[in-house]
Motif scaffolding. Sequence first.
Motif, short mmCIF file in Angstrom:
data_model
loop_
_atom_site.label_atom_id
_atom_site.label_comp_id
_atom_site.label_asym_id
_atom_site.label_seq_id
_atom_site.Cartn_x
_atom_site.Cartn_y
_atom_site.Cartn_z
N ARG A 8 -12.52 -52.67 -80.80
CA ARG A 8 -13.66 -53.72 -81.28
C ARG A 8 -13.38 -53.97 -82.68
N GLN A 59 -16.74 -59.82 -74.39
CA GLN A 59 -17.30 -59.09 -73.32
C GLN A 59 -16.82 -59.65 -71.99
N TYR A 94 -21.65 -50.52 -76.32
CA TYR A 94 -22.01 -51.89 -76.24
C TYR A 94 -21.39 -52.56 -75.15
N ILE A 95 -20.11 -52.18 -75.00
CA ILE A 95 -19.29 -52.66 -73.88
C ILE A 95 -19.94 -52.41 -72.55
N GLU A 97 -23.39 -51.28 -72.01
CA GLU A 97 -24.97 -51.73 -71.67
C GLU A 97 -25.22 -53.00 -72.53
N GLY A 98 -24.31 -53.39 -73.52
CA GLY A 98 -24.52 -54.81 -74.06
C GLY A 98 -25.59 -54.58 -75.29
N ASP A 111 -22.87 -62.94 -73.64
CA ASP A 111 -21.92 -61.61 -74.04
C ASP A 111 -22.74 -60.42 -73.18
N SER A 113 -22.84 -57.42 -70.92
CA SER A 113 -22.09 -56.22 -70.67
C SER A 113 -21.37 -55.99 -69.37
N VAL A 114 -20.83 -54.67 -69.06
CA VAL A 114 -20.16 -54.38 -67.95
C VAL A 114 -21.22 -54.23 -66.80
#
Length: 154
Positions: A8, A59, A94-95, A97-98, A111, A113-114
């Motif tokens: 990141r 993302q 962040y990746i 949950e966002g 954006d 997330s996973v």
Amino acid sequence: MAYSFIHRPLSDEARRVSTPLVVTCNDQRREVSVAQNIANKEIDRTVAFDKVLGPKSQQQDVFNHAVVPLVSEVLDGYNCTIFAYGQTGTGKTYIMEGGGGKALNADLPTDASVIPSAVKRIFDILEAQSAEYSMKVSFLELYNVELTDLLALQ
């Protein structure tokens, strides 16, 4: 097993205090280099990965590379795991949950997330097939040798 490296960008705070950038990514060569000056000695290391997503990656890039192939396997009945590993503060949450972007009309933010992206993709495919299904989801955190069910905390 696939080994990927996701880097990141520096946070606003890190940029504000002029934190030195010690990690660089070469997406095309799939290499990550670390260069540090410790006690006036330059220490350089370069490690190769099967995929490198540098700080300019979005993302959606992470989702397309790491999650889309797993969705097919999940729908074929396999148990799958996405294992996010790294030092505290490197962007794993962040990746996964966002950043809290709000969805509009069942569309995910750009954006996303996973986790929400994977769940949406799975349900979209199942609904398009008019399939009858049952799903169990786990969201676990392993921290300091302690396992926590994050969904139970809701």
